[in-house]
Write a protein that holds these residues in place. Structure first.
Motif, PDB file in Angstrom:
ATOM      1  N   ASN A   3      -4.292  21.064  -8.190  1.00  0.00           N
ATOM      2  CA  ASN A   3      -3.327  21.672  -7.275  1.00  0.00           C
ATOM      3  C   ASN A   3      -2.918  20.739  -6.144  1.00  0.00           C
ATOM      4  O   ASN A   3      -2.151  21.115  -5.283  1.00  0.00           O
ATOM      5  N   SER A   4      -3.429  19.534  -6.139  1.00  0.00           N
ATOM      6  CA  SER A   4      -3.124  18.563  -5.109  1.00  0.00           C
ATOM      7  C   SER A   4      -1.729  17.978  -5.322  1.00  0.00           C
ATOM      8  O   SER A   4      -1.299  17.801  -6.455  1.00  0.00           O
ATOM      9  N   PRO A   5      -1.034  17.650  -4.229  1.00  0.00           N
ATOM     10  CA  PRO A   5       0.245  16.965  -4.372  1.00  0.00           C
ATOM     11  C   PRO A   5       0.105  15.627  -5.102  1.00  0.00           C
ATOM     12  O   PRO A   5       1.074  15.101  -5.631  1.00  0.00           O
ATOM     13  N   LEU A   6      -1.109  15.087  -5.152  1.00  0.00           N
ATOM     14  CA  LEU A   6      -1.338  13.787  -5.778  1.00  0.00           C
ATOM     15  C   LEU A   6      -1.582  13.878  -7.281  1.00  0.00           C
ATOM     16  O   LEU A   6      -1.668  12.850  -7.954  1.00  0.00           O
ATOM     17  N   ALA A   7      -1.683  15.084  -7.823  1.00  0.00           N
ATOM     18  CA  ALA A   7      -2.088  15.275  -9.224  1.00  0.00           C
ATOM     19  C   ALA A   7      -1.241  14.483 -10.214  1.00  0.00           C
ATOM     20  O   ALA A   7      -1.765  13.921 -11.165  1.00  0.00           O
ATOM     21  N   GLY A   8       0.055  14.396 -10.030  1.00  0.00           N
ATOM     22  CA  GLY A   8       0.916  13.694 -10.975  1.00  0.00           C
ATOM     23  C   GLY A   8       1.183  12.244 -10.632  1.00  0.00           C
ATOM     24  O   GLY A   8       1.969  11.581 -11.307  1.00  0.00           O
ATOM     25  N   CYS A   9       0.533  11.735  -9.603  1.00  0.00           N
ATOM     26  CA  CYS A   9       0.759  10.347  -9.162  1.00  0.00           C
ATOM     27  C   CYS A   9       0.015   9.368 -10.062  1.00  0.00           C
ATOM     28  O   CYS A   9      -0.994   9.716 -10.675  1.00  0.00           O
ATOM     29  N   PRO A  10       0.478   8.114 -10.100  1.00  0.00           N
ATOM     30  CA  PRO A  10      -0.254   7.080 -10.838  1.00  0.00           C
ATOM     31  C   PRO A  10      -1.684   6.934 -10.324  1.00  0.00           C
ATOM     32  O   PRO A  10      -1.973   7.219  -9.154  1.00  0.00           O
ATOM     33  N   ASP A  11      -2.570   6.469 -11.205  1.00  0.00           N
ATOM     34  CA  ASP A  11      -3.991   6.335 -10.868  1.00  0.00           C
ATOM     35  C   ASP A  11      -4.225   5.528  -9.594  1.00  0.00           C
ATOM     36  O   ASP A  11      -5.044   5.909  -8.753  1.00  0.00           O
ATOM     37  N   ALA A  12      -3.538   4.405  -9.437  1.00  0.00           N
ATOM     38  CA  ALA A  12      -3.759   3.545  -8.266  1.00  0.00           C
ATOM     39  C   ALA A  12      -3.382   4.257  -6.971  1.00  0.00           C
ATOM     40  O   ALA A  12      -4.042   4.082  -5.944  1.00  0.00           O
ATOM     41  N   VAL A  13      -2.339   5.067  -7.013  1.00  0.00           N
ATOM     42  CA  VAL A  13      -1.916   5.810  -5.821  1.00  0.00           C
ATOM     43  C   VAL A  13      -2.972   6.852  -5.460  1.00  0.00           C
ATOM     44  O   VAL A  13      -3.393   6.956  -4.309  1.00  0.00           O
ATOM     45  N   ARG A  14      -3.416   7.622  -6.457  1.00  0.00           N
ATOM     46  CA  ARG A  14      -4.456   8.633  -6.193  1.00  0.00           C
ATOM     47  C   ARG A  14      -5.726   7.970  -5.673  1.00  0.00           C
ATOM     48  O   ARG A  14      -6.354   8.455  -4.730  1.00  0.00           O
ATOM     49  N   ALA A  15      -6.124   6.863  -6.296  1.00  0.00           N
ATOM     50  CA  ALA A  15      -7.349   6.176  -5.875  1.00  0.00           C
ATOM     51  C   ALA A  15      -7.225   5.658  -4.451  1.00  0.00           C
ATOM     52  O   ALA A  15      -8.138   5.822  -3.638  1.00  0.00           O
ATOM     53  N   TYR A  16      -6.099   5.028  -4.119  1.00  0.00           N
ATOM     54  CA  TYR A  16      -5.902   4.508  -2.765  1.00  0.00           C
ATOM     55  C   TYR A  16      -6.008   5.636  -1.745  1.00  0.00           C
ATOM     56  O   TYR A  16      -6.725   5.516  -0.750  1.00  0.00           O
ATOM     57  N   ALA A  26     -13.543  -0.883   0.941  1.00  0.00           N
ATOM     58  CA  ALA A  26     -13.841  -1.979   0.009  1.00  0.00           C
ATOM     59  C   ALA A  26     -13.433  -1.591  -1.409  1.00  0.00           C
ATOM     60  O   ALA A  26     -12.813  -2.373  -2.129  1.00  0.00           O
ATOM     61  N   ALA A  27     -13.752  -0.371  -1.805  1.00  0.00           N
ATOM     62  CA  ALA A  27     -13.370   0.091  -3.144  1.00  0.00           C
ATOM     63  C   ALA A  27     -11.857   0.232  -3.262  1.00  0.00           C
ATOM     64  O   ALA A  27     -11.294   0.050  -4.334  1.00  0.00           O
ATOM     65  N   ALA A  28     -11.183   0.557  -2.159  1.00  0.00           N
ATOM     66  CA  ALA A  28      -9.725   0.699  -2.189  1.00  0.00           C
ATOM     67  C   ALA A  28      -9.049  -0.616  -2.532  1.00  0.00           C
ATOM     68  O   ALA A  28      -7.957  -0.625  -3.102  1.00  0.00           O
ATOM     69  N   MET A  29      -9.694  -1.731  -2.251  1.00  0.00           N
ATOM     70  CA  MET A  29      -9.086  -3.038  -2.498  1.00  0.00           C
ATOM     71  C   MET A  29      -8.824  -3.290  -3.976  1.00  0.00           C
ATOM     72  O   MET A  29      -7.910  -4.026  -4.318  1.00  0.00           O
ATOM     73  N   VAL A  30      -9.580  -2.682  -4.880  1.00  0.00           N
ATOM     74  CA  VAL A  30      -9.347  -2.897  -6.309  1.00  0.00           C
ATOM     75  C   VAL A  30      -8.029  -2.286  -6.752  1.00  0.00           C
ATOM     76  O   VAL A  30      -7.525  -2.612  -7.829  1.00  0.00           O
ATOM     77  N   CYS A  31      -7.431  -1.431  -5.942  1.00  0.00           N
ATOM     78  CA  CYS A  31      -6.137  -0.825  -6.260  1.00  0.00           C
ATOM     79  C   CYS A  31      -4.984  -1.794  -6.042  1.00  0.00           C
ATOM     80  O   CYS A  31      -3.885  -1.561  -6.531  1.00  0.00           O
ATOM     81  N   PHE A  32      -5.228  -2.890  -5.294  1.00  0.00           N
ATOM     82  CA  PHE A  32      -4.165  -3.811  -4.916  1.00  0.00           C
ATOM     83  C   PHE A  32      -4.105  -5.034  -5.826  1.00  0.00           C
ATOM     84  O   PHE A  32      -5.138  -5.585  -6.205  1.00  0.00           O
ATOM     85  N   GLY A  47      -1.350 -10.297   0.685  1.00  0.00           N
ATOM     86  CA  GLY A  47      -2.563 -10.689  -0.019  1.00  0.00           C
ATOM     87  C   GLY A  47      -3.749  -9.804   0.343  1.00  0.00           C
ATOM     88  O   GLY A  47      -3.779  -9.164   1.391  1.00  0.00           O
ATOM     89  N   THR A  48      -4.729  -9.796  -0.545  1.00  0.00           N
ATOM     90  CA  THR A  48      -5.852  -8.872  -0.374  1.00  0.00           C
ATOM     91  C   THR A  48      -6.711  -9.188   0.853  1.00  0.00           C
ATOM     92  O   THR A  48      -7.291  -8.279   1.435  1.00  0.00           O
ATOM     93  N   GLY A  49      -6.772 -10.449   1.263  1.00  0.00           N
ATOM     94  CA  GLY A  49      -7.547 -10.787   2.461  1.00  0.00           C
ATOM     95  C   GLY A  49      -6.967 -10.143   3.708  1.00  0.00           C
ATOM     96  O   GLY A  49      -7.695  -9.504   4.490  1.00  0.00           O
ATOM     97  N   GLU A  50      -5.664 -10.306   3.911  1.00  0.00           N
ATOM     98  CA  GLU A  50      -5.014  -9.695   5.073  1.00  0.00           C
ATOM     99  C   GLU A  50      -5.042  -8.170   4.988  1.00  0.00           C
ATOM    100  O   GLU A  50      -5.216  -7.489   5.997  1.00  0.00           O
ATOM    101  N   ILE A  51      -4.864  -7.632   3.792  1.00  0.00           N
ATOM    102  CA  ILE A  51      -4.860  -6.177   3.623  1.00  0.00           C
ATOM    103  C   ILE A  51      -6.229  -5.598   3.948  1.00  0.00           C
ATOM    104  O   ILE A  51      -6.343  -4.580   4.628  1.00  0.00           O
TER     105      ILE A  51
END
Length: 132
Positions: A3-16, A26-32, A47-51
């Motif tokens: 029932n979440s607004p995120l249910a139909g979003c791509p995996d990376a979006v939901r994970a982020y 730290a785990a969010a970085m694998v989405c980038f 880049g992932t360092g700055e992010i």
């Protein structure tokens, strides 16, 4: 999450959205993607360092909660847009923001723009809502 607004979003979006709001930056970085680009509060992070430094800085400066309100996907340039309400210890709280995600071919976040929500739809007004 059905029932979440995120249910139909791509995996990376939901994970982020799940990981950054849960504090696991730290785990969010694998989405980038390695060369990802983030724009937030008028500043760019490349880049992932700055992010990673950006995520750590924001988490250290403020205490806040993020509540997804809606999501739109497809349409204009393939963006997925998640509108969230942020409430916390930052100036202007609460605020509604649009998280605009663009994914690469490997389904990782290539670009993320975080901007003030435009209730009139602005340039993304024709992006359809994500279906659950």
């Amino acid at each position: 999450m059905a029932n979440s607004p995120l249910a139909g979003c791509p995996d990376a979006v939901r994970a982020y959205m799940r990981l950054t709001t849960g504090g696991d930056r730290a785990a969010a970085m694998v989405c980038f993607a390695e060369a990802a680009h983030v724009t937030d509060d008028g500043r760019d992070y490349q880049g992932t360092g700055e992010i990673r430094r950006w995520l750590d800085r924001v988490a250290g400066e403020y205490t806040y909660t993020v509540t997804p309100l809606s999501a739109r996907a497809g349409g204009v340039a393939g963006w997925t847009v998640v509108t969230c309400r942020l409430e916390g210890t930052f100036p202007g709280s609460p605020v509604d923001l649009d998280y605009r995600f663009d994914l690469d071919d490997a389904e990782r976040i290539a670009r993320l723009e975080i901007v003030a929500h435009d209730p009139h739809g602005g340039r993304l007004s024709r992006v359809p809502l994500v279906s659950p």
